[in-house]
Scaffold this motif. Structure first.
Motif, mmCIF file in Angstrom:
data_model
loop_
_atom_site.group_PDB
_atom_site.id
_atom_site.type_symbol
_atom_site.label_atom_id
_atom_site.label_comp_id
_atom_site.label_asym_id
_atom_site.label_seq_id
_atom_site.Cartn_x
_atom_site.Cartn_y
_atom_site.Cartn_z
ATOM 1 N N CYS A 34 11.374 14.814 -5.255
ATOM 2 C CA CYS A 34 10.391 13.736 -5.370
ATOM 3 C C CYS A 34 9.094 14.236 -5.993
ATOM 4 O O CYS A 34 8.730 15.396 -5.862
ATOM 5 N N GLU A 35 8.401 13.309 -6.674
ATOM 6 C CA GLU A 35 7.156 13.646 -7.358
ATOM 7 C C GLU A 35 5.934 13.444 -6.469
ATOM 8 O O GLU A 35 4.943 14.146 -6.606
ATOM 9 N N TRP A 36 5.977 12.443 -5.607
ATOM 10 C CA TRP A 36 4.851 12.158 -4.721
ATOM 11 C C TRP A 36 5.366 11.408 -3.510
ATOM 12 O O TRP A 36 6.530 10.994 -3.477
ATOM 13 N N PHE A 37 4.476 11.238 -2.496
ATOM 14 C CA PHE A 37 4.927 10.729 -1.204
ATOM 15 C C PHE A 37 3.967 9.709 -0.605
ATOM 16 O O PHE A 37 2.771 9.723 -0.886
ATOM 17 N N THR A 38 4.540 8.845 0.209
ATOM 18 C CA THR A 38 3.756 8.008 1.105
ATOM 19 C C THR A 38 4.192 8.381 2.518
ATOM 20 O O THR A 38 5.311 8.849 2.731
ATOM 21 N N ALA A 39 3.288 8.192 3.451
ATOM 22 C CA ALA A 39 3.607 8.463 4.851
ATOM 23 C C ALA A 39 3.116 7.295 5.676
ATOM 24 O O ALA A 39 2.056 6.726 5.409
ATOM 25 N N GLY A 40 3.900 6.928 6.661
ATOM 26 C CA GLY A 40 3.512 5.902 7.617
ATOM 27 C C GLY A 40 3.496 6.526 8.997
ATOM 28 O O GLY A 40 4.443 7.223 9.370
ATOM 29 N N VAL A 41 2.408 6.310 9.713
ATOM 30 C CA VAL A 41 2.284 6.883 11.046
ATOM 31 C C VAL A 41 2.074 5.751 12.042
ATOM 32 O O VAL A 41 1.115 4.991 11.924
ATOM 33 N N MET A 42 2.981 5.649 12.990
ATOM 34 C CA MET A 42 2.876 4.686 14.082
ATOM 35 C C MET A 42 2.406 5.472 15.296
ATOM 36 O O MET A 42 3.094 6.410 15.722
#
Length: 130
Positions: A34-42
């Motif tokens: 992958c080239e870049w990322f998103t993150a979700g934090v609950m």
């Protein structure tokens, strides 16, 4: 345990040390494409969500993301939250959100190779912690 075992879970399960190591190795392999990322934090608080984000950034050598000026200041949010971090924009937003589980979701993006894209988790909030 494999990353696919986490799919569809509402909250991250407790993990044994051996499972953490195996999941981290599998995660890092998947992230390589992958080239870049998103993150979700609950999380149950903005502080816990930010701590998780900062541990992720430090462990993976990412530059620290900045709060989106259009979003609400994290320190003003009481109760459960969802943090959305976007490595492409370099920003994150935190919003109040009840009824979610608890954990970290990471999504890898690769516009040139969509087959490499995936979402992993939920991982425990301290997955990248000391």
């Amino acid at each position: 345990m494999r990353l696919n075992d986490l799919r569809g879970l509402r909250s991250a399960p407790p993990l044994a040390v051996a499972d953490r190591k195996a999941l981290l190795a599998e995660l890092l392999t998947g992230m390589e494409a992958c080239e870049w990322f998103t993150a979700g934090v609950m999380a149950d608080s903005a502080l816990a969500a930010l701590q998780c984000l900062r541990q992720l950034e430090q462990a993976l050598g990412w530059p620290p993301l900045a709060p989106d000026p259009a979003g609400e200041a994290p320190e003003k949010i009481a109760g459960a939250v969802f943090l959305k971090a976007n490595q492409h924009t370099g920003r994150f937003q935190v919003r109040p959100e009840t009824g979610l589980g608890e954990g970290l979701l990471i999504t890898g993006h690769n516009p040139g190779d969509p087959a490499a894209e995936d979402t992993w988790g939920p991982l425990p909030l301290d997955f990248f912690g000391p």
